[in-house]
Enzyme design. Structure first.
Site, PDB file in Angstrom:
ATOM      1  N   HIS A   1      -7.230  -1.114  -5.787  1.00  0.00           N
ATOM      2  CA  HIS A   1      -8.161   0.014  -5.640  1.00  0.00           C
ATOM      3  C   HIS A   1      -8.515   0.590  -7.017  1.00  0.00           C
ATOM      4  O   HIS A   1      -9.679   0.864  -7.306  1.00  0.00           O
ATOM      5  CB  HIS A   1      -7.506   1.151  -4.830  1.00  0.00           C
ATOM      6  CG  HIS A   1      -7.217   0.849  -3.398  1.00  0.00           C
ATOM      7  ND1 HIS A   1      -5.974   1.029  -2.837  1.00  0.00           N
ATOM      8  CD2 HIS A   1      -8.008   0.402  -2.385  1.00  0.00           C
ATOM      9  CE1 HIS A   1      -5.998   0.712  -1.558  1.00  0.00           C
ATOM     10  NE2 HIS A   1      -7.224   0.310  -1.258  1.00  0.00           N
TER      11      HIS A   1
ATOM     12  N   LYS B   1      -5.010   6.640  13.470  1.00  0.00           N
ATOM     13  CA  LYS B   1      -4.250   5.603  12.769  1.00  0.00           C
ATOM     14  C   LYS B   1      -2.984   6.217  12.167  1.00  0.00           C
ATOM     15  O   LYS B   1      -3.057   7.229  11.466  1.00  0.00           O
ATOM     16  CB  LYS B   1      -5.128   5.013  11.655  1.00  0.00           C
ATOM     17  CG  LYS B   1      -4.632   3.710  11.075  1.00  0.00           C
ATOM     18  CD  LYS B   1      -5.724   3.105  10.200  1.00  0.00           C
ATOM     19  CE  LYS B   1      -5.186   2.076   9.239  1.00  0.00           C
ATOM     20  NZ  LYS B   1      -6.204   1.647   8.271  1.00  0.00           N
TER      21      LYS B   1
ATOM     22  N   SER C   1      -2.635  -2.345   1.020  1.00  0.00           N
ATOM     23  CA  SER C   1      -1.669  -1.245   1.162  1.00  0.00           C
ATOM     24  C   SER C   1      -0.603  -1.630   2.187  1.00  0.00           C
ATOM     25  O   SER C   1       0.585  -1.318   2.009  1.00  0.00           O
ATOM     26  CB  SER C   1      -2.386   0.030   1.604  1.00  0.00           C
ATOM     27  OG  SER C   1      -3.325   0.407   0.626  1.00  0.00           O
TER      28      SER C   1
END
Ligand code: PNS
Length: 160
Positions: free
Chosen positions: A17, A41, A127
């Site tokens: 990122h 989520k 991630s």
């Protein structure tokens, strides 16, 4: 002023990122990293924790702002008056979904998407993988910022 939004979940931010954010910061006057508030989520870090982590590791760039948003990315873009989204593409497998989103975002709001090819050094990062590897004691140094690595270890060790 030319501005771009870099939206995502960032749970947590990785060096992949950061590579995209830093390269975008050299192309635009300001990069707004926007963390999605996704109530459906389950995440490891709260949205505010994610915002803080990103703010800490992007401070040196000087033109990166970090924010959070709920709802459609294009609505956030309109609110902020930013016409462009930047997204990193790690592999061809990312492309199909990213293309769909880009086309939908253009169709519903006229917002453009700029795709940036991920640095191959980070093309295998996600991630989720970072969390899984740390959870089981693997070494991810060099793949996330040190401060994020530390927080991953603390959080995942505490959860066990
Ligand atoms: O880091 P991620 O999870 O790959 O980021 C995905 C994200 C947040 C950019 C995407 O899911 C998104 O834009 N969500 C907000 C809702 C939305 O606008 N969906 C796309 C409609 S085309």
């Amino acid at each position: 002023m030319r501005r771009v939004v870099c939206p995502g979940s960032f749970d947590p931010v990785t060096n992949g990122h950061l590579d995209i954010i830093s390269r975008a910061s050299r192309l635009y006057d300001e990069v707004v990293v926007a963390v999605l508030i996704n109530k459906s989520k389950k995440s490891l870090f709260t949205v505010d924790e994610r915002v803080d982590m990103i703010a800490e590791v992007t401070r040196e760039y000087g033109n990166v702002k970090v924010d959070k948003f709920y709802g459609l990315t294009v609505d956030y873009c309109k609110q902020q008056d930013i016409p462009v989204i930047v997204r990193g593409l790690r592999a061809v497998s990312d492309y199909e979904y990213e293309l769909q989103m880009a086309q939908m975002n253009h169709r519903i709001a006229g917002v453009e998407t700029l795709f940036m090819a991920t640095n191959p050094l980070y093309a295998f990062l996600s991630s989720s993988l970072m969390k899984e590897v740390v959870k089981f004691g693997g070494d991810i140094s060099g793949l996330v910022p040190d401060s994020v690595h530390q927080r991953l270890i603390e959080r995942l060790q505490r959860e066990d």
